[in-house]
Design an enzyme around this catalytic site. Structure first.
Site, short mmCIF file in Angstrom:
data_model
loop_
_atom_site.label_atom_id
_atom_site.label_comp_id
_atom_site.label_asym_id
_atom_site.label_seq_id
_atom_site.Cartn_x
_atom_site.Cartn_y
_atom_site.Cartn_z
N CYS A 164 0.72 -1.43 0.04
CA CYS A 164 -0.06 0.11 0.15
C CYS A 164 0.79 1.20 -0.06
O CYS A 164 0.49 2.60 -0.02
CB CYS A 164 -1.14 -0.02 1.23
N HIS A 304 -2.85 7.75 6.34
CA HIS A 304 -2.91 6.40 5.72
C HIS A 304 -4.38 5.85 6.14
O HIS A 304 -5.25 5.54 5.25
CB HIS A 304 -1.74 5.41 6.10
N GLU A 315 -1.18 5.49 14.04
CA GLU A 315 -1.10 6.49 13.18
C GLU A 315 -0.89 7.79 13.90
O GLU A 315 -0.23 8.95 13.77
CB GLU A 315 -1.44 6.48 11.64
N HIS A 341 -9.85 1.56 0.39
CA HIS A 341 -8.34 1.46 0.14
C HIS A 341 -7.83 0.82 -1.11
O HIS A 341 -8.38 -0.31 -1.19
CB HIS A 341 -7.88 0.59 1.43
N PHE A 402 1.95 -3.33 3.84
CA PHE A 402 2.31 -4.69 4.44
C PHE A 402 3.78 -5.01 4.18
O PHE A 402 4.45 -4.67 3.21
CB PHE A 402 1.54 -5.66 3.88
#
Lengths: 414, 79
Positions: A164, A304, A315, A341, A402
């Site tokens: 991502c 994110h 975050e 996403h 990831f």
């Protein structure tokens, strides 16, 4: 930094709009792109909804043979690259194409092709025969290849792959190649088309996806107490990065300057965020240092913020560590609340959302906020539910993947 | 035109994205119909699937025009 790098073109194909202006309208209105999956029969899957690109017909953009030979992830790439190339106003007949590169990310690549071909091979009796287009449709780098072939751009050309964070890496590496003087201009960004059985099934097994099947449109709810996972999206975003000198010399319109970038690794776990957030903290600090900005000089962070229980808290804590009391003066928002996403394309469309915020004086909202999470500081401004007007001079956009890949971009007005 | 010829032409039109009028007996896949080496491999695979036969590589190499394909398939399928 040796050379200034600016953005001179943008293109978007998203679950809430198939070009930049409709994407911006969706961001301003706080539209959700989620709905029941149409790409395949998702009956019985733990999650049966996603944020799909709508009303897209590849044959409107590519000839019939190209459509057959190119996986949807690379079709999306070609569509947004074309938007951005036209937007940036270069003359394709006179530009020195050896000075134009293409750096294009994707998290997974040709997932549709992979799934169809491998399933067909599994049904074969005896030794299966594989389609000769299996490999060239599947490989992640083929999108960069197709864009270069279509326009003849023969500068630096490859694909960064970091789940991502892929599109953010594409932007950073594009800027680096311009700064090093290898090229004057790079078509960069990312695309993803992973709304497939294995895509939904695989992320479901990880318990990464929201299972709010009875109400898809409110499922992506970053920072809400009852968030239960991300909503898979698809689409693409393209940016034309160019040296400031080149843009000035040809009188190009300039959307923004890429002021600073950060990239590092958590070095901790394949999917879980590192609990102290030290990797993400350092990544944001790298970008701030490169940009030469202090924490009071950033107005907006496009986070994110995927709407997972752990990630959103981690975050938020990292932002508070970096920004201290200045965090309370920020607008923070997760546009994934609207788009879902987009994995390897997320960084690109979020960079575009950030640039639109700079250019148009609005902060896209974090929609679907119903209940505060006691683990998240309620004094922070997450731009819940409605867009806010604000004069934005500098914006940060984060993307984590990831594998523990962290990236931060900072754009400012020129 | 034979049934086999019709089916062969339909596959070529579909896979190579060409007009039916271009698919003449003399037309070469690579020189006239814009096929590259990957397209020609895929065409052979499609013929195998359509007619439920196996075409050995050494035969496949000789199938370079629409006419070759029809001729070969007619000899194999009616046999």
């Amino acid at each position: 930094m040796s050379k200034r790098v600016v953005v001179t073109g943008i293109g978007a194909l998203t679950p809430i709009g198939n070009d930049v202006s409709s994407f911006m309208e969706g961001l301003k209105q706080g539209v959700s792109g989620a709905a029941r999956i149409t790409r395949f029969d998702a009956t019985g899957f733990r999650t049966d909804f996603a944020c799909e690109v709508k009303n897209f017909n590849a044959e409107d953009f590519l000839d019939r043979k190209e459509v057959r030979r190119i996986d949807p992830f690379a079709q999306y790439a070609m569509v947004v690259a074309d938007q951005a190339i036209h937007d940036c106003g270069i003359n394709l007949d006179t530009v020195d194409k050896s000075r134009v590169g293409v750096i294009w990310g994707s998290g997974i690549g040709g997932f549709t092709t992979f799934e169809e071909e491998i399933e067909a091979a599994g049904r074969a009796v005896g030794v299966p025969k594989y389609n000769p287009f299996l490999i060239p449709k599947l490989i992640v780098n083929i999108a960069a290849g197709h864009i270069s072939i279509k326009y003849g751009f023969s500068g630096v050309n490859f694909a960064p792959v970091s789940a991502c964070a892929s599109a953010n890496h594409a932007v950073i590496l594009a800027a680096d190649n311009i700064r090093l003087g290898r090229v004057d201009m790079v078509v960069c960004g990312g695309s993803e088309a992973a709304v497939t059985r294995a895509g939904i099934g695989g992320f479901s097994s990880m318990k990464a996806l929201s299972t709010r099947n009875d109400d898809p449109q409110t499922a992506s709810r970053p920072f809400d107490k009852n968030r239960d996972g991300f909503v898979l999206g698809e689409g693409a975003g393209a940016l034309i990065l160019e040296s400031y000198e080149s843009a000035k010399a040809r009188g190009a319109k300039i959307y923004a300057e890429l002021l600073g970038t950060g990239m590092n690794a958590d070095a901790y776990h394949i999917t879980a965020p590192e609990p102290t957030g030290k990797g993400v903290i350092q990544c944001m600090q790298f970008a701030m240092k490169e940009a030469g900005l202090n924490t009071g000089q950033i107005q907006y962070i496009n986070v994110h913020g995927t709407s997972t229980p752990l990630g959103d808290v981690a975050e938020t804590n990292a932002i508070q560590s970096v920004f201290g009391d200045d965090a309370y003066g920020l607008n923070i928002s997760s546009t994934k609340s609207m788009t879902g996403h987009l994995l390897g394309a997320a960084g690109a469309i979020e960079a575009i959302a950030s640039i639109l915020a700079l250019n148009h004086g609005f902060i896209p909202p974090t929609i679907n906020h119903f209940e505060d999470d006691p683990e998240i500081d309620a004094k922070l401004n997450f731009t819940f539910n409605e867009a806010q007007q604000r004069d934005v001079k500098a914006v940060m956009s984060n993307g984590f993947g990831f594998g523990g890949h962290n990236t931060s971009l900072i754009f400012g007005r020129v | 035109m034979s049934d086999i010829a019709e089916r062969v032409k339909k596959i070529i039109v579909d896979k190579l994205g060409v007009d039916e009028s271009e698919v003449t007996s003399e037309a070469s896949f690579t020189n006239d119909l814009g096929a590259d080496s990957l397209d020609t491999v895929e065409l052979i695979m499609e013929f195998e699937k359509e007619f439920d036969i196996s075409i050995p590589d050494e035969q496949a190499e000789n199938i370079q025009t629409v006419g070759h394909a029809i001729e070969y398939l007619e000899s194999q399928v009616s046999a």
